[in-house]
Design an enzyme around this catalytic site. Structure first.
Site, PDB file in Angstrom:
ATOM      1  N   TRP A 109      11.735   2.330  -5.369  1.00 35.09           N
ATOM      2  CA  TRP A 109      11.767   3.619  -4.664  1.00 35.09           C
ATOM      3  C   TRP A 109      12.909   4.488  -5.181  1.00 35.09           C
ATOM      4  O   TRP A 109      12.801   5.712  -5.248  1.00 35.09           O
ATOM      5  CB  TRP A 109      11.972   3.411  -3.174  1.00 35.09           C
ATOM      6  N   ALA A 137       0.816  -1.218   0.000  1.00 37.43           N
ATOM      7  CA  ALA A 137       0.000   0.000   0.000  1.00 37.43           C
ATOM      8  C   ALA A 137       0.851   1.271   0.000  1.00 37.43           C
ATOM      9  O   ALA A 137       0.308   2.374   0.095  1.00 37.43           O
ATOM     10  CB  ALA A 137      -0.927   0.000   1.215  1.00 37.43           C
ATOM     11  N   ASP A 138       2.150   1.131  -0.139  1.00 41.92           N
ATOM     12  CA  ASP A 138       3.045   2.280  -0.042  1.00 41.92           C
ATOM     13  C   ASP A 138       2.857   3.234  -1.225  1.00 41.92           C
ATOM     14  O   ASP A 138       2.929   2.832  -2.388  1.00 41.92           O
ATOM     15  CB  ASP A 138       4.497   1.796   0.003  1.00 41.92           C
ATOM     16  N   VAL A 139       2.648   4.512  -0.913  1.00 42.55           N
ATOM     17  CA  VAL A 139       2.411   5.520  -1.942  1.00 42.55           C
ATOM     18  C   VAL A 139       3.645   5.707  -2.820  1.00 42.55           C
ATOM     19  O   VAL A 139       3.544   5.892  -4.037  1.00 42.55           O
ATOM     20  CB  VAL A 139       2.000   6.858  -1.295  1.00 42.55           C
ATOM     21  N   LEU A 184       5.868   3.468  -3.607  1.00 42.58           N
ATOM     22  CA  LEU A 184       5.913   2.341  -4.539  1.00 42.58           C
ATOM     23  C   LEU A 184       4.949   2.571  -5.694  1.00 42.58           C
ATOM     24  O   LEU A 184       5.289   2.336  -6.864  1.00 42.58           O
ATOM     25  CB  LEU A 184       5.567   1.039  -3.807  1.00 42.58           C
TER      26      LEU A 184
END
Length: 317
Positions: free
Chosen positions: A313, A271-273, A275
């Site tokens: 990233w 859920a990492d923005v 990423l």
């Protein structure tokens, strides 16, 4: 899961004349690539990069140890003890603790050969692994620091997260003045456990984040939550389940901690923005991919999701 604590003591050597500890580096390793990662924020307060040296203050064996790290050949990492007058005798326990910290920080126990083999056949990862070859998944060896950073970063941009971390560290951390510069180490859980939420909301933490941070600090101060207990579970799902039981720790934060501190290469903060933005950029999309699209992409990264995320990233800075 490889155990990042297991390293060959024969690869460590103390040089009395130069007050330098050396670590033999695995291949592939690029000091320059790791230095670029560590230099990505000018507001970082827990280490300082200057002229290819990384300066970091460690609280080791009840001593404040300022170290300067450098590698000139990507074969040996030199760790110089800067404040030897304050440190005094370099006992075996002290040298071992410093070596272990740096070993974990740079993920030196990881064999990247399988990851690079996997990436070579993946259209998204093949280019980033070529561009940033030798980059290690830089970690956060201290569990309390890792969990705090995960909590701080929830639902805010990275710039403000660094500002909040600096305020927390400068208010409650340990400081060392050396040759005109102030170096900081992260607050202990015992120190934060003594606080009230109002102490942190005064620094612009939300009330919920203040409560979460103090709650985690209390669990660690009383010994209920430890890195050793989590690692002893030896299973990604079991560790994630244990972490999300803690108030304020959801799947994203749990996987961030698993990735950066507990060092499971299969951890995946899906859920990492960051990423999502990296994938949007790498794939030339107008919109960020859906979680289902990301799951399909990541199906080929099995066992290396953490490294895939870290390399993706990298294209954002």
């Amino acid at each position: 899961m490889q155990d990042q604590h297991l390293f060959d003591l024969s690869m460590i050597e103390w040089h009395e004349r130069t007050r330098c500890l050396t670590l033999q580096l695995p291949k592939p390793f690029s000091y320059e690539q790791n230095l670029v990662y560590l230099s990505r924020s000018t507001n970082e307060c827990l280490f300082h990069v200057d002229n290819s040296y990384i300066y970091k203050l460690l609280r080791i064996v009840d001593k404040d140890v300022l170290i300067a790290i450098n590698s000139e050949d990507n074969r040996v990492l030199c760790i110089r003890f800067v404040n030897m007058e304050d440190v005094g005798d370099t006992t075996d326990d002290l040298l071992d603790a410093v070596a272990r910290y740096v070993w974990e920080w740079f993920d030196l126990g990881r064999d990247l050969t399988p990851f690079y083999a996997l990436a070579a056949n993946d259209r998204l990862l093949s280019q980033v692994t070529k561009s940033f070859y030798g980059l290690r998944l830089m970690g956060i060896p201290d569990l309390f620091e890792a969990m705090s950073w995960g909590i701080i970063g929830q639902q805010i941009n990275l710039t403000f997260a660094y500002t909040l971390k600096r305020r927390l560290v400068e208010a409650f951390g340990t400081r060392l003045e050396w040759e005109g510069r102030t170096y900081w180490s992260f607050p202990t859980p015992e120190r934060i456990a003594e606080l009230t939420p109002e102490d942190l909301t005064a620094l612009q933490f939300t009330e919920k984040k203040a409560e979460y941070l103090i709650g985690v600090a209390k669990l660690m101060a009383e010994g209920t939550l430890t890195k050793e207990k989590l690692l002893a579970l030896h299973d990604l799902q079991a560790m994630e389940k244990e972490l999300v039981r803690i108030r304020g720790i959801g799947p994203w934060t749990a996987n961030y901690v698993l990735m950066r501190c507990l060092r499971d290469p299969a951890a995946f903060p899906i859920a990492d923005v960051g990423l999502h933005n990296a994938l949007k950029h790498a794939m030339g999309l107008e919109d960020k991919p859906s979680l289902e699209e990301i799951r399909q992409l990541a199906a080929k990264w099995s066992g290396w999701e953490a490294y895939a995320t870290f390399y993706l990233w990298r294209i954002l800075y």
